[in-house]
Design a protein around this motif. Sequence first.
Motif, short mmCIF file in Angstrom:
data_model
loop_
_atom_site.label_atom_id
_atom_site.label_comp_id
_atom_site.label_asym_id
_atom_site.label_seq_id
_atom_site.Cartn_x
_atom_site.Cartn_y
_atom_site.Cartn_z
N GLY A 99 47.23 34.88 51.67
CA GLY A 99 46.64 35.76 52.67
C GLY A 99 46.56 37.20 52.20
O GLY A 99 46.45 38.13 53.03
N ILE A 100 46.61 37.42 50.89
CA ILE A 100 46.51 38.77 50.35
C ILE A 100 45.70 38.73 49.06
O ILE A 100 45.76 37.77 48.30
CB ILE A 100 47.90 39.39 50.04
CG1 ILE A 100 48.71 38.47 49.11
CG2 ILE A 100 48.69 39.68 51.30
CD1 ILE A 100 50.03 39.05 48.67
N PRO A 101 44.89 39.77 48.80
CA PRO A 101 44.17 39.83 47.51
C PRO A 101 45.13 40.29 46.41
O PRO A 101 45.86 41.27 46.56
CB PRO A 101 43.10 40.88 47.77
CG PRO A 101 43.68 41.77 48.83
CD PRO A 101 44.54 40.91 49.68
N LEU A 102 45.13 39.54 45.33
CA LEU A 102 45.99 39.89 44.19
C LEU A 102 45.24 40.74 43.17
O LEU A 102 45.85 41.54 42.46
CB LEU A 102 46.51 38.62 43.52
CG LEU A 102 47.34 37.69 44.40
CD1 LEU A 102 47.71 36.42 43.64
CD2 LEU A 102 48.61 38.39 44.89
N PHE A 103 43.92 40.56 43.09
CA PHE A 103 43.11 41.27 42.09
C PHE A 103 41.90 41.92 42.77
O PHE A 103 41.36 41.40 43.75
CB PHE A 103 42.61 40.31 41.01
CG PHE A 103 43.71 39.67 40.21
CD1 PHE A 103 44.27 40.32 39.13
CD2 PHE A 103 44.19 38.40 40.56
CE1 PHE A 103 45.28 39.73 38.39
CE2 PHE A 103 45.19 37.81 39.82
CZ PHE A 103 45.75 38.47 38.75
N GLU A 104 41.52 43.06 42.23
CA GLU A 104 40.26 43.69 42.61
C GLU A 104 39.26 43.39 41.51
O GLU A 104 39.52 43.66 40.34
CB GLU A 104 40.43 45.20 42.78
CG GLU A 104 41.26 45.60 43.99
CD GLU A 104 41.36 47.11 44.14
OE1 GLU A 104 40.78 47.81 43.28
OE2 GLU A 104 42.01 47.57 45.09
N ARG A 105 38.14 42.81 41.89
CA ARG A 105 37.12 42.42 40.91
C ARG A 105 35.93 43.38 41.04
O ARG A 105 35.47 43.67 42.15
CB ARG A 105 36.69 40.98 41.17
CG ARG A 105 37.84 39.97 41.12
CD ARG A 105 37.49 38.73 41.94
NE ARG A 105 38.51 37.70 41.87
CZ ARG A 105 39.58 37.64 42.65
NH1 ARG A 105 39.81 38.58 43.55
NH2 ARG A 105 40.44 36.65 42.53
N ASN A 106 35.42 43.83 39.91
CA ASN A 106 34.21 44.66 39.92
C ASN A 106 33.47 44.42 38.61
O ASN A 106 33.91 43.62 37.76
CB ASN A 106 34.55 46.14 40.11
CG ASN A 106 35.56 46.65 39.10
OD1 ASN A 106 35.37 46.45 37.91
ND2 ASN A 106 36.62 47.29 39.56
N ARG A 147 33.21 46.13 36.06
CA ARG A 147 33.92 46.59 34.85
C ARG A 147 35.09 45.70 34.49
O ARG A 147 35.69 45.87 33.44
CB ARG A 147 34.41 48.03 35.05
CG ARG A 147 33.27 49.05 35.17
CD ARG A 147 33.81 50.47 35.12
NE ARG A 147 34.76 50.70 36.20
CZ ARG A 147 34.41 51.07 37.43
NH1 ARG A 147 33.13 51.23 37.74
NH2 ARG A 147 35.32 51.27 38.36
N GLY A 148 35.46 44.74 35.34
CA GLY A 148 36.58 43.86 35.04
C GLY A 148 37.46 43.60 36.24
O GLY A 148 36.99 43.56 37.38
N VAL A 149 38.74 43.47 35.98
CA VAL A 149 39.71 43.07 37.00
C VAL A 149 40.91 44.00 36.92
O VAL A 149 41.31 44.41 35.83
CB VAL A 149 40.17 41.61 36.78
CG1 VAL A 149 41.23 41.21 37.79
CG2 VAL A 149 39.00 40.67 36.86
N ARG A 150 41.48 44.33 38.08
CA ARG A 150 42.76 45.03 38.06
C ARG A 150 43.59 44.52 39.24
O ARG A 150 43.06 44.03 40.24
CB ARG A 150 42.59 46.54 38.12
CG ARG A 150 42.15 47.11 39.44
CD ARG A 150 41.99 48.62 39.34
NE ARG A 150 41.68 49.23 40.63
CZ ARG A 150 42.60 49.65 41.49
NH1 ARG A 150 43.90 49.52 41.19
NH2 ARG A 150 42.26 50.20 42.64
N LEU A 151 44.91 44.66 39.09
CA LEU A 151 45.83 44.20 40.12
C LEU A 151 45.79 45.13 41.33
O LEU A 151 45.71 46.35 41.17
CB LEU A 151 47.26 44.15 39.59
CG LEU A 151 47.63 42.97 38.68
CD1 LEU A 151 48.92 43.27 37.94
CD2 LEU A 151 47.78 41.69 39.50
#
Length: 319
Positions: free
Chosen positions: A65-72, A74-78
């Motif tokens: 129920g929580i996002p672990l990664f931000e995707r865009n 340019r790539g991925v970050r925690l």
Amino acid sequence: MRRRRLKDTSLHQSPQLFSGRIPMASLIQTLAVAEHLNFHHAAQALGISQSSVSARIRALEEELGIPLFERNTRGVRLTEAGRHFVERVTTGVDHLDLAIKTASLAASGDCGSLRMGIHGLIPGSFLDHLVTRYRADHPAIGVEMVEGSARDAIIQLRAHRLDVAFLVGRFDLPDCHSRPIWTEPLVAALPANHRFAEEPCVTWPDLASETFLVRHGGTGPQVHDHIVLRLAGRWPQPVIQRFEVERGTLLSMVAQGFGITLLGAASQLSPTAGVAFLSIDDEPEPVVFSAVWSPQNRSAALRNLLALADEMGRSTQPN
């Protein structure tokens, strides 16, 4: 609103999440993405498809129920929640890995502990060499030694406070395994100024009128019974005095003329001033030392010790 509520949810408030519903593969793949910060590179490192990694992590995020990664683009970050999650999962996986390795080492007898009951430890004796070799072969095993009588050792074996005991004599116990490991000739310890001290050996008739000193602990009870057996039927009966002392003190008492005592031949390896050791010419057999242990004890550390003891015992037998 839903996203904000889920972001504020604490992982510590959901112990049921780790009740077995989350596959270990999902956690491993999450750690890989967190390390590479790239789904494609993480999939390559794991040897699986990128779509499989993406699907698993998306399912894990939905489960938590929580996002672990931000995707865009340019790539991925925690995310902040993802960073905390990954830190704790990393620690958990490390602990699990250590637990698996430790269990494997324990199963093979390469780590753990071994509690050993002994009658005494004389430098240069068979038992001394056995303990030295075992500790060299298995340095991660903590060896604890407890000195006492055979009776005390057997009580502790039955209570599972000892893994094995090396005792004088042969044993036929209904609830313990045992087998002879090594033997030593029996010798008499006499004061250096004794009338027989310069003789090459003595006999039981020579010793019949002596005062025998034995210990309450250690091998004392067996020595007491052996003297009674060998001098049975003689009159007057042998004088046997028992003392609550250690082996070294008993030999000092011999040196001072309190009496004589009987010991295994290994005692000669640790000379005592004022004491002469003589073989007993008519003693029919050597002293037997046996290993005794509980059949319920399946310790690999014990199994390795017994195997080494058997190997060393065979090598000391005359051809």
